[in-house]
Design an enzyme around this catalytic site. Structure first.
Site, mmCIF file in Angstrom:
data_model
loop_
_atom_site.group_PDB
_atom_site.id
_atom_site.type_symbol
_atom_site.label_atom_id
_atom_site.label_comp_id
_atom_site.label_asym_id
_atom_site.label_seq_id
_atom_site.Cartn_x
_atom_site.Cartn_y
_atom_site.Cartn_z
ATOM 1 N N ASP A 3 -22.570 -2.595 83.479
ATOM 2 C CA ASP A 3 -22.395 -4.031 83.331
ATOM 3 C C ASP A 3 -23.409 -4.717 84.246
ATOM 4 O O ASP A 3 -23.958 -4.101 85.170
ATOM 5 C CB ASP A 3 -20.957 -4.386 83.724
ATOM 6 C CG ASP A 3 -20.667 -5.866 83.624
ATOM 7 O OD1 ASP A 3 -21.219 -6.525 82.726
ATOM 8 O OD2 ASP A 3 -19.881 -6.372 84.446
ATOM 9 N N GLU A 48 -23.230 -8.644 85.395
ATOM 10 C CA GLU A 48 -22.645 -9.625 86.313
ATOM 11 C C GLU A 48 -21.446 -9.034 87.053
ATOM 12 O O GLU A 48 -20.588 -8.402 86.455
ATOM 13 C CB GLU A 48 -22.224 -10.876 85.548
ATOM 14 C CG GLU A 48 -23.409 -11.636 84.958
ATOM 15 C CD GLU A 48 -22.965 -12.837 84.158
ATOM 16 O OE1 GLU A 48 -22.416 -13.775 84.744
ATOM 17 O OE2 GLU A 48 -23.151 -12.829 82.926
#
Length: 201
Positions: free
Chosen positions: A7, A9
């Site tokens: 991922d 953020e």
């Protein structure tokens, strides 16, 4: 052969919408996928708030230009990329991610796109595919890769659960409590140790 899926953020860079909420003085925009599992619902709600306040892409990009990767993130990513093919799989948008990718050394990212009017208003968004993180991991597996996947939010759980090895990084206490089967890390050094062990198997 392994491919590591990360991922963006909350894992490598701060949350863009939280940074923009603080810059714009609109606290409602601090809501993220840690709080709302339904991404379409979350994004449509965000776009309504932007419209109410007359804010568009330029204002968000001005905030993004001031965001730096989390301390140690680029070094972590550089080391991981020297050990394993690595892809960032994010529900963010190409119009947001570009400057951040430069600061991270231009890793490969799969993300989505915004629909933007000539006046800069964000009128909509186009997801790359349905359940994009899970779908991407399954596609990688279908062409011969074993996947390792990790993130911090509800929308990362599909790719984590579908992978040979999965982990949480700087996640919420609730997610860690609900998914105790996945190792949870707070520091890049501990995560790197785990990933080295996975890649050796």
């Amino acid at each position: 052969m392994y491919i590591t899926c990360l991922d963006l953020e909350g894992v490598l860079v701060p949350e863009i919408w939280i940074a923009f909420a603080e810059a714009s003085g609109i606290p409602e925009l601090k809501r993220t996928t840690r709080d709302e599992p339904d991404y379409d619902k979350l994004m449509n709600w965000r776009l309504e708030i932007l419209k109410e306040h007359g804010l568009g892409l330029k204002e968000i990009q001005d905030t993004i230009a001031k965001i730096d990767p989390m301390p140690g993130a680029k070094e972590f990513l550089d080391e991981l990329r020297s050990l394993s093919q690595t892809i960032i799989i994010s529900d963010t948008f190409a119009q947001f991610a570009g400057p951040l990718m430069k600061k991270l050394g231009l890793p490969t990212i799969f993300c989505n796109s915004l629909e933007v009017a000539e006046n800069g208003e964000i009128t909509g968004f186009k997801m790359r595919c349905e359940k994009s993180k899970l779908t991407t991991v399954k596609a990688l597996q279908s062409i011969g890769f074993e996947t390792i996947a990790g993130g911090d939010s509800f929308n990362d759980l599909g790719m984590i659960q579908a992978s040979k090895f999965g982990f949480l990084f700087r996640s919420t206490e609730q997610i860690k409590k609900d998914y105790p089967q996945y190792p949870a890390f707070e520091e890049y050094s501990d995560l790197m140790k785990f990933l080295r062990e996975c890649l050796a198997k």
